[in-house]
Scaffold this active site. Structure first.
Site, mmCIF file in Angstrom:
data_model
loop_
_atom_site.group_PDB
_atom_site.id
_atom_site.type_symbol
_atom_site.label_atom_id
_atom_site.label_comp_id
_atom_site.label_asym_id
_atom_site.label_seq_id
_atom_site.Cartn_x
_atom_site.Cartn_y
_atom_site.Cartn_z
ATOM 1 N N ARG A 124 0.818 -1.229 0.000
ATOM 2 C CA ARG A 124 0.000 0.000 0.000
ATOM 3 C C ARG A 124 0.848 1.274 0.000
ATOM 4 N NH1 ARG A 124 -3.139 -2.871 3.914
ATOM 5 N NH2 ARG A 124 -4.861 -3.904 2.856
ATOM 6 N N LYS A 146 2.849 11.680 -10.690
ATOM 7 C CA LYS A 146 1.981 10.839 -11.534
ATOM 8 C C LYS A 146 2.773 9.596 -11.907
ATOM 9 C CE LYS A 146 -1.317 13.827 -13.870
ATOM 10 N NZ LYS A 146 -1.728 14.396 -15.163
ATOM 11 N N GLU A 188 8.646 19.196 -23.986
ATOM 12 C CA GLU A 188 8.013 19.420 -22.677
ATOM 13 C C GLU A 188 8.534 20.729 -22.055
ATOM 14 O OE1 GLU A 188 5.509 17.557 -21.707
ATOM 15 O OE2 GLU A 188 5.836 15.445 -22.213
ATOM 16 N N LYS A 230 6.550 23.400 -13.039
ATOM 17 C CA LYS A 230 5.753 22.203 -12.745
ATOM 18 C C LYS A 230 5.389 22.164 -11.258
ATOM 19 C CE LYS A 230 4.628 17.557 -13.449
ATOM 20 N NZ LYS A 230 4.727 16.365 -14.229
ATOM 21 N N GLU A 241 -7.706 18.333 -9.954
ATOM 22 C CA GLU A 241 -9.145 18.469 -9.705
ATOM 23 C C GLU A 241 -9.659 19.868 -10.014
ATOM 24 O OE1 GLU A 241 -9.464 15.491 -5.870
ATOM 25 O OE2 GLU A 241 -8.507 17.434 -5.630
ATOM 26 N N ARG A 245 -3.750 21.727 -12.940
ATOM 27 C CA ARG A 245 -2.747 20.741 -13.377
ATOM 28 C C ARG A 245 -3.030 20.265 -14.802
ATOM 29 N NH1 ARG A 245 0.361 16.024 -10.013
ATOM 30 N NH2 ARG A 245 1.622 15.389 -11.775
ATOM 31 N N ASN A 249 -1.244 19.277 -19.666
ATOM 32 C CA ASN A 249 -1.565 18.375 -20.777
ATOM 33 C C ASN A 249 -1.664 19.100 -22.111
ATOM 34 O OD1 ASN A 249 -1.702 15.885 -19.410
ATOM 35 N ND2 ASN A 249 -3.588 16.579 -18.451
ATOM 36 N N HIS A 252 -1.169 17.223 -25.289
ATOM 37 C CA HIS A 252 -1.160 15.789 -24.991
ATOM 38 C C HIS A 252 -2.347 15.033 -25.559
ATOM 39 C CE1 HIS A 252 2.167 16.882 -22.476
ATOM 40 N NE2 HIS A 252 2.304 15.656 -21.997
ATOM 41 N N HIS A 256 -1.267 12.135 -27.602
ATOM 42 C CA HIS A 256 -1.512 10.736 -27.222
ATOM 43 C C HIS A 256 -2.181 9.979 -28.365
ATOM 44 C CE1 HIS A 256 -1.312 11.305 -22.549
ATOM 45 N NE2 HIS A 256 -0.132 11.192 -23.103
ATOM 46 N N HIS A 270 7.100 9.993 -27.333
ATOM 47 C CA HIS A 270 6.111 10.763 -26.567
ATOM 48 C C HIS A 270 6.341 12.273 -26.730
ATOM 49 C CE1 HIS A 270 3.411 11.928 -23.339
ATOM 50 N NE2 HIS A 270 4.399 12.645 -22.831
HETATM 51 P P1 NAD Z 1 12.303 6.612 -21.921
HETATM 52 O O1 NAD Z 1 12.232 6.418 -20.476
HETATM 53 O O2 NAD Z 1 11.845 5.524 -22.816
HETATM 54 O O3 NAD Z 1 13.810 6.972 -22.312
HETATM 55 C C1 NAD Z 1 14.142 7.200 -23.651
HETATM 56 C C2 NAD Z 1 15.335 6.368 -24.107
HETATM 57 O O4 NAD Z 1 16.530 6.968 -23.638
HETATM 58 C C3 NAD Z 1 15.366 4.937 -23.598
HETATM 59 O O5 NAD Z 1 15.832 4.110 -24.630
HETATM 60 C C4 NAD Z 1 16.401 4.981 -22.469
HETATM 61 O O6 NAD Z 1 17.023 3.747 -22.286
HETATM 62 C C5 NAD Z 1 17.354 6.006 -22.988
HETATM 63 N N1 NAD Z 1 18.104 6.751 -21.980
HETATM 64 C C6 NAD Z 1 17.605 7.262 -20.825
HETATM 65 N N2 NAD Z 1 18.541 8.026 -20.248
HETATM 66 C C7 NAD Z 1 19.647 7.988 -21.025
HETATM 67 C C8 NAD Z 1 20.909 8.605 -20.957
HETATM 68 N N3 NAD Z 1 21.224 9.464 -20.005
HETATM 69 N N4 NAD Z 1 21.816 8.332 -21.938
HETATM 70 C C9 NAD Z 1 21.474 7.500 -22.958
HETATM 71 N N5 NAD Z 1 20.286 6.914 -23.092
HETATM 72 C C10 NAD Z 1 19.375 7.170 -22.132
HETATM 73 O O7 NAD Z 1 11.493 7.905 -22.389
HETATM 74 P P2 NAD Z 1 11.246 9.347 -21.779
HETATM 75 O O8 NAD Z 1 11.069 10.228 -22.936
HETATM 76 O O9 NAD Z 1 12.233 9.701 -20.729
HETATM 77 O O10 NAD Z 1 9.847 9.174 -21.016
HETATM 78 C C11 NAD Z 1 8.664 8.939 -21.725
HETATM 79 C C12 NAD Z 1 7.631 8.412 -20.756
HETATM 80 O O11 NAD Z 1 7.385 9.378 -19.748
HETATM 81 C C13 NAD Z 1 6.295 8.108 -21.409
HETATM 82 O O12 NAD Z 1 5.861 6.848 -20.992
HETATM 83 C C14 NAD Z 1 5.374 9.183 -20.860
HETATM 84 O O13 NAD Z 1 4.039 8.754 -20.756
HETATM 85 C C15 NAD Z 1 5.982 9.428 -19.502
HETATM 86 N N6 NAD Z 1 5.678 10.738 -18.937
HETATM 87 C C16 NAD Z 1 5.201 10.771 -17.669
HETATM 88 C C17 NAD Z 1 4.916 11.968 -17.058
HETATM 89 C C18 NAD Z 1 4.469 12.008 -15.633
HETATM 90 O O14 NAD Z 1 4.084 13.089 -15.150
HETATM 91 N N7 NAD Z 1 4.534 10.905 -14.923
HETATM 92 C C19 NAD Z 1 5.129 13.175 -17.752
HETATM 93 C C20 NAD Z 1 5.619 13.113 -19.048
HETATM 94 C C21 NAD Z 1 5.899 11.872 -19.635
HETATM 95 N N1 GLY Z 2 2.732 15.484 -17.108
HETATM 96 C C1 GLY Z 2 1.464 15.947 -16.693
HETATM 97 C C2 GLY Z 2 1.314 16.033 -15.227
HETATM 98 O O1 GLY Z 2 2.216 15.738 -14.489
HETATM 99 O O2 GLY Z 2 0.277 16.388 -14.757
#
Ligand code: NAD
Ligand code: GLY
Length: 367
Positions: A124, A146, A188, A230, A241, A245, A249, A252, A256, A270
């Site tokens: 949990r 998130k 972003e 952020k 809500e 926030r 998006n 997005h 998406h 992404h």
């Molecule tokens: P990712 O985590 O897939 O990383 C991209 C690539 O870069 C991967 O192949 C990874 O192995 C490589 N990599 C990472 N760091 C590296 C480094 N320093 N040197 C060399 N290679 C490296 O992609 P991302 O763009 O970081 O994240 C995308 C994800 O984030 C999506 O799933 C998206 O939905 C999510 N996201 C979440 C939020 C949130 O608020 N939680 C916000 C935006 C995006």
């Molecule tokens: N990336 C969108 C959020 O964190 O709300």
């Protein structure tokens, strides 16, 4: 370059983000003062493990932390699924982690999201720390809590809000990041400027190319501005809500849809989808007379000048895009919700989208 600290003031689950050069090999010094229990487990992907796992592990051990064997997942979006989540949970259970133990997400947004979600549901809720290694994760996904995974129906449809204990951002790790991934993260960064910071957009127009060429001081400045933006939004509306926030998006809902239509097969990342989606949000806002055409031109020119993707690299139809947009989490009572804009730095949440206008726009764009 000096280190900066940003405090994310979320009351009982507030935390610090630290940003600077060369911080990862010193992670143990920072984490040993923040964590309540010595037992930690690093979750990472195969690419990042090769580059940074050893430095991080050594630093943690040197500071007296008890480091479990790492959990190393395949790299890429397809890792954010139930099977990998179960794998993390089972490994953690076999290591006999307890509620005070900490998962450390070392990687991009994929690793941060799935690790955070595993931490949210293990017993949990156990603790977790973000050590983001992509520009995208440093400016967005590591902050704000998130967490989640994808399902067959779409992205991030299963997840939880669960804040990290600490976010450690080492700008040096961006040196190994492929140029395409850096640009995807830049979308972003640009998003924060487009939402509510026209001065930052002016700054990006001047310095965006140098930043994308890896200029350290520019990268650090942009990461700092983004994390502050952020944090400011998240502390006002942690659980999305209040239509605050949701501004994050911007781009997005369109994005998406494009990502899903690309089948997550690497043709569109992404961040690339978010960049195109932001432009679409500006173009649609202009079409319904909300946004001046000069601002749309500036956004398009900036995408082109910085070598960002400005249209999807594969054929899509208006009908396909609209179908995915209808499944978005922000929609309410069958109505599409979009982040629209009155100009650069003037985004707002609109729940008044007329489907006929959106369809006409998408048809004009994609046929
Ligand atoms: P990712 O985590 O897939 O990383 C991209 C690539 O870069 C991967 O192949 C990874 O192995 C490589 N990599 C990472 N760091 C590296 C480094 N320093 N040197 C060399 N290679 C490296 O992609 P991302 O763009 O970081 O994240 C995308 C994800 O984030 C999506 O799933 C998206 O939905 C999510 N996201 C979440 C939020 C949130 O608020 N939680 C916000 C935006 C995006
Ligand atoms: N990336 C969108 C959020 O964190 O709300």
């Amino acid at each position: 370059m000096t280190k900066s600290t940003i405090y994310v003031d979320l009351g009982t689950h507030a935390y610090n983000i630290i940003i600077g050069k060369g911080l990862l090999p010193k992670a143990g010094e920072y984490l040993s003062t923040v964590l309540v229990s010595k037992k930690v487990c690093i979750v990472t992907d195969e690419n990042v493990a090769e580059l940074y796992l050893s430095d991080l592990t050594k630093s943690l051990e040197k500071s007296g932390l008890e480091v479990c064997p790492p959990i190393i997942l395949p790299a890429g979006e397809s890792t954010k699924n139930f099977t990998r989540l179960q794998y993390i949970i089972e490994k953690c259970s076999s290591y006999r982690l307890n509620r005070k133990s900490t998962l450390i997400a070392l990687g991009g947004g994929v690793i941060g999201d799935i690790t955070g979600f595993a931490a949210a549901i293990l017993m949990r809720g156990i603790k977790f720390v973000q050590v983001p290694t992509t520009l995208l994760s440093q400016v967005d996904s590591s902050v704000g809590g998130k967490t989640g995974i994808n399902t067959a129906s779409g992205k991030n449809l299963v997840g939880a809000f669960h804040q990290p204990e600490f976010v450690l951002i080492d700008t040096d790790v961006l040196k190994t990041l492929p140029a395409r991934e850096l640009k995807a993260g830049y979308a972003e960064v640009l998003k924060y400027a487009l939402i509510n910071d026209s001065d930052f957009f002016n700054w990006l127009e001047k310095n965006g190319e140098a930043l994308l060429n890896g200029e350290d001081d520019f990268l650090k400045y942009a990461i700092e501005v983004s994390c502050k933006a952020k944090a400011a939004i998240v502390i006002q509306d942690e659980y999305e809500e209040k239509d605050i926030r949701a501004l994050l998006n911007l781009g997005h809902t369109f994005g998406h849809a494009l990502e899903a239509l690309g089948g997550y097969d690497g043709r569109i990342l992404h961040g690339e989808a978010v960049g195109i989606g932001s432009l679409l949000a500006f173009e649609f806002s202009q079409q319904i007379n909300l946004c001046p055409s000069e601002d749309v031109e500036r956004v398009l020119e900036h995408l082109i000048k910085t070598g960002m993707m400005a249209e999807p690299p594969f054929k899509v139809t208006a009908e396909d895009v609209l179908n995915f947009m209808k499944g978005d989490k922000k929609n309410m009572d069958g109505k599409i919700t979009l982040i629209l804009t009155k100009g650069i730095g003037q985004a707002f949440v609109s729940r008044q989208i007329r489907e006929t206008e959106l369809t006409a726009f998408l048809q004009k764009k994609f046929g």
